[in-house]
Enzyme design. Structure first.
Site: not given
Ligand SMILES: [Mg+2]
Length: 355
Positions: A131, A215, A189, A262, A160
């Site tokens: 992405n 998110e 997010d 992650k 964001k």
């Molecule tokens: Mg995130």
């Protein structure tokens, strides 16, 4: 017998521009590069804690790596079971563990002459979709960044939110949708910025905009699950899950549909693969992301993503945020990132690291 040798080198990477999220502002990334050599091959790992996100600092990570680096000289094979105990000792130092487990896995792959992804999963994909990330406050900037992302071939954009007020968040997602049209995936997010009630209301107002998931709408696993149980837009857990146990807890709520994996924050490729397996068991999705890491960290996340068997877009296209890097970062072409055919990670760090 001559044992393995370890080398730890610090670096500091300036960002092209300030990165603003719901959790604050970042101007540079500092970390440590770990090389573990058998005299012929060197495997690479990276530890790049993020201030305000990570339980460990760069200094404490350096201390953790110094302690285990001495111990690797006692073994001459990266799969020696004694190394598992060293990794167990790093349970509370996830970035140090990620560097150590990553370097050992890379060394193993290079010795075998196969990609790191192939060590994790024999049927790993040769390339994965990634992405684009848009973190901009002004709608005009969102519009131009989204248009650029689509022109570059991205089929998924993450925006964001949670930095300013909710009305501006909604306005920016509206602009993004109007810019990219109906065929491009949009994710958002909030990095935990919203109160639960605010998040539920924000997602309700975004329901018509085709947001695939949000998110970290709120801070903490319970809060995210509360939002998820009242939202038509699926929710994802990211930084509120700090380890594999947290991810199991999040999935166990039954209200969280996506886990953001992650490898750097969880402690390395092996633990990232375990988290992906858990998501699959719970019928949830997972996406693999870097943490605005250096090139070695991004390459590790890429190999985990390729081994994951997940065809969603992963969050790996972060290297363009850096002014300087520790190596030749995997390139993004037409919205995809490819492994290449070289053994191990497929890249080596530069001789001189930015400091
Ligand atoms: Mg995130």
């Amino acid at each position: 017998m001559t044992g393995l040798s370890a080398d730890v080198r610090p670096f500091r990477l300036p960002l092209r521009r300030v990165l603003s999220t719901g959790r604050g502002h970042t101007r540079h990334r500092s970390g440590l590069l770990l090389g573990i050599s058998d005299g012929t091959h060197t495997g690479w790992g990276e530890a790049t804690p993020m201030l305000g996100w990570s339980p460990a600092s760069v200094d404490s990570t350096a201390a953790s790596l110094a302690a285990v680096s001495a111990a690797v000289s006692l073994v001459d094979d990266p799969s020696d079971p004694r190394l598992d105990h060293l990794l167990d000792d790093l349970e509370r130092a996830p970035h140090a563990r990620a560097a150590m487990a990553g370097a050992l896995a890379d060394l193993t792959a290079r010795r075998q002459g196969v990609t790191l992804a192939a060590v994790l999963n024999l049927s790993a994909a040769p390339a994965v979709p990634v992405n684009a990330m848009v973190s901009a406050e002004q709608p005009e900037m969102v519009e131009s960044l989204c248009a650029d992302a689509v022109a570059m071939g991205h089929r998924c954009i993450k925006i964001k939110v949670g930095v300013l007020d909710v009305a501006s968040d909604i306005a920016r997602v509206e602009v993004a949708r109007a810019t990219v049209g109906p065929g491009v995936e949009l994710r958002i997010d909030a990095n935990g910025a919203w109160a639960v009630d605010t998040a539920i209301e924000a997602l309700r107002q975004m329901a018509e905009l085709g947001v695939s998931y949000c998110e970290e709408p709120s801070d903490g696993i319970d809060a995210i699950a509360a939002v998820g149980s009242h939202s038509d837009i699926p929710v994802a857990v990211d930084e509120s899950a700090r380890d594999v146990d947290d991810i199991a807890k999040a999935l166990g709520t039954g209200s969280i549909d996506v886990v953001v994996v992650k490898p750097q924050a969880l402690g390395g490729p092996d633990l990232a693969m375990r988290a992906i397996g858990l998501a699959r068991e719970f019928g949830a999705s997972a996406v693999v992301t870097s943490m605005v890491d250096g090139a070695i960290g991004v390459a590790h996340a890429l190999h985990v993503a390729a081994a994951s068997g997940i065809d969603m877009a992963h969050g790996l296209a972060t290297s363009s945020l850096l002014e300087a890097d520790i190596g030749p970062a995997p390139r993004v072409e037409a919205g995809m990132m490819a492994l290449g055919s070289a053994a191990g990670l497929g890249i080596d760090p530069f001789e001189v690291l930015p400091s």
